[in-house]
Design a protein around this motif. Structure first.
Motif, mmCIF file in Angstrom:
data_model
loop_
_atom_site.group_PDB
_atom_site.id
_atom_site.type_symbol
_atom_site.label_atom_id
_atom_site.label_comp_id
_atom_site.label_asym_id
_atom_site.label_seq_id
_atom_site.Cartn_x
_atom_site.Cartn_y
_atom_site.Cartn_z
ATOM 1 N N UNK A 60 0.807 -1.222 0.000
ATOM 2 C CA UNK A 60 0.000 0.000 0.000
ATOM 3 C C UNK A 60 0.843 1.276 0.000
ATOM 4 N N UNK A 61 1.854 1.336 0.861
ATOM 5 C CA UNK A 61 2.661 2.552 0.916
ATOM 6 C C UNK A 61 3.489 2.728 -0.349
ATOM 7 N N UNK A 62 3.983 1.631 -0.912
ATOM 8 C CA UNK A 62 4.738 1.713 -2.165
ATOM 9 C C UNK A 62 3.859 2.258 -3.287
ATOM 10 N N UNK A 63 2.636 1.745 -3.379
ATOM 11 C CA UNK A 63 1.720 2.217 -4.419
ATOM 12 C C UNK A 63 1.331 3.670 -4.189
ATOM 13 N N UNK A 64 1.200 4.068 -2.920
ATOM 14 C CA UNK A 64 0.864 5.463 -2.596
ATOM 15 C C UNK A 64 1.963 6.402 -3.074
ATOM 16 N N UNK A 65 3.217 5.982 -2.913
ATOM 17 C CA UNK A 65 4.344 6.825 -3.297
ATOM 18 C C UNK A 65 4.471 6.969 -4.806
ATOM 19 N N UNK A 66 3.897 6.039 -5.559
ATOM 20 C CA UNK A 66 4.024 6.086 -7.014
ATOM 21 C C UNK A 66 2.801 6.668 -7.713
ATOM 22 N N UNK A 67 1.825 7.165 -6.954
ATOM 23 C CA UNK A 67 0.580 7.655 -7.545
ATOM 24 C C UNK A 67 0.802 8.780 -8.557
ATOM 25 N N UNK A 68 1.723 9.695 -8.246
ATOM 26 C CA UNK A 68 1.940 10.853 -9.110
ATOM 27 C C UNK A 68 3.048 10.625 -10.137
ATOM 28 N N UNK A 69 3.604 9.438 -10.143
ATOM 29 C CA UNK A 69 4.715 9.110 -11.036
ATOM 30 C C UNK A 69 4.200 8.838 -12.448
ATOM 31 N N UNK A 70 4.756 9.541 -13.442
ATOM 32 C CA UNK A 70 4.295 9.387 -14.820
ATOM 33 C C UNK A 70 4.579 8.000 -15.392
#
Length: 222
Positions: A60-70
């Motif tokens: 969950x935290x890994x996916x949260x950190x990549x939310x704004x990543x193009x």
């Protein structure tokens, strides 16, 4: 010149997309194996701790950190507003599960912290995660606090803190594989294999916040 720049950008985008797929595969395998093993054996004792921190931090935290990543194809089609909402939900759920998992182990150990690297890193991640969740709230309402601190500085601090929390949690996860029976029981080769997957996931996930910090740095300079 413009065509060359466009081609180089396209190549970089393809590389980022390929690395994101590799990252998602690493995260997916680690999360799936741990969830399947813990749920199959029953969520009690150390297994509850393992499941909560693994699902919370690794997934969950890994996916949260990549939310704004193009380079993240999961969220690429969403608007900035929707990405922010997904980020907040994943961050709260992931951080909440991670904190809960740490609390479970602290209660089991009568609030004593052992001298192992895993325990020290885990406790550090527990504290950092609590602060990170608080900084996330201030980052979400950054515009309302603009008279006190600039939104850019507020969000930059949140990214740095979240990055530190994630790296610390993943390192704790790395050392935890050598101390938990469900991993050691699979043999030394499997422990090394899942450690490598975890480190690859950590490094590739960190690309997103580092790119964010890079752009924020130049925004400060403008």
């Amino acid at each position: 010149m413009g065509a060359e720049k466009s081609n180089s950008t396209s190549v970089l985008q393809h590389i980022e997309a390929a690395l994101n797929v590799l990252n998602q595969l690493c995260i997916g395998f680690v999360t799936f194996w741990i969830c399947w093993t813990c749920l199959r054996k029953g969520l009690s004792g150390i297994l509850l701790h393992v499941w909560l921190v693994s699902f919370g931090f690794v997934f969950l935290m890994a996916e949260a950190m990549m939310c704004f990543y193009n380079g993240n194809w999961w969220t690429l089609r969403y608007t900035r507003k929707h990405k922010t909402l997904i980020h907040v939900v994943l961050q709260i759920l992931g951080g909440g599960m991670g904190v809960a998992g740490c609390l479970v182990q602290l209660i089991r150990d009568d609030w004593a912290i052992s001298m192992t690297i895993h325990s020290r890193l885990g406790f550090a991640a527990f504290i950092l995660c609590l602060i990170s969740l608080l900084s996330g709230i201030t980052a979400a309402i950054a515009r309302s606090l603009s008279r006190v601190v600039s939104p850019l500085a507020n969000k930059t601090f949140h990214v740095i803190l979240s990055l530190g929390t994630f790296v610390t949690a993943m390192l704790a996860q790395f050392y935890g594989y050598t101390q938990t029976g469900i991993f050691k029981g699979q043999g030394q080769d499997f422990v090394i294999f899942i450690q490598v997957l975890t480190m690859v996931a950590m490094v590739l996930t960190c690309i997103a916040p580092f790119k964010s910090l890079y752009h924020k740095f130049f925004s400060f300079c403008d």
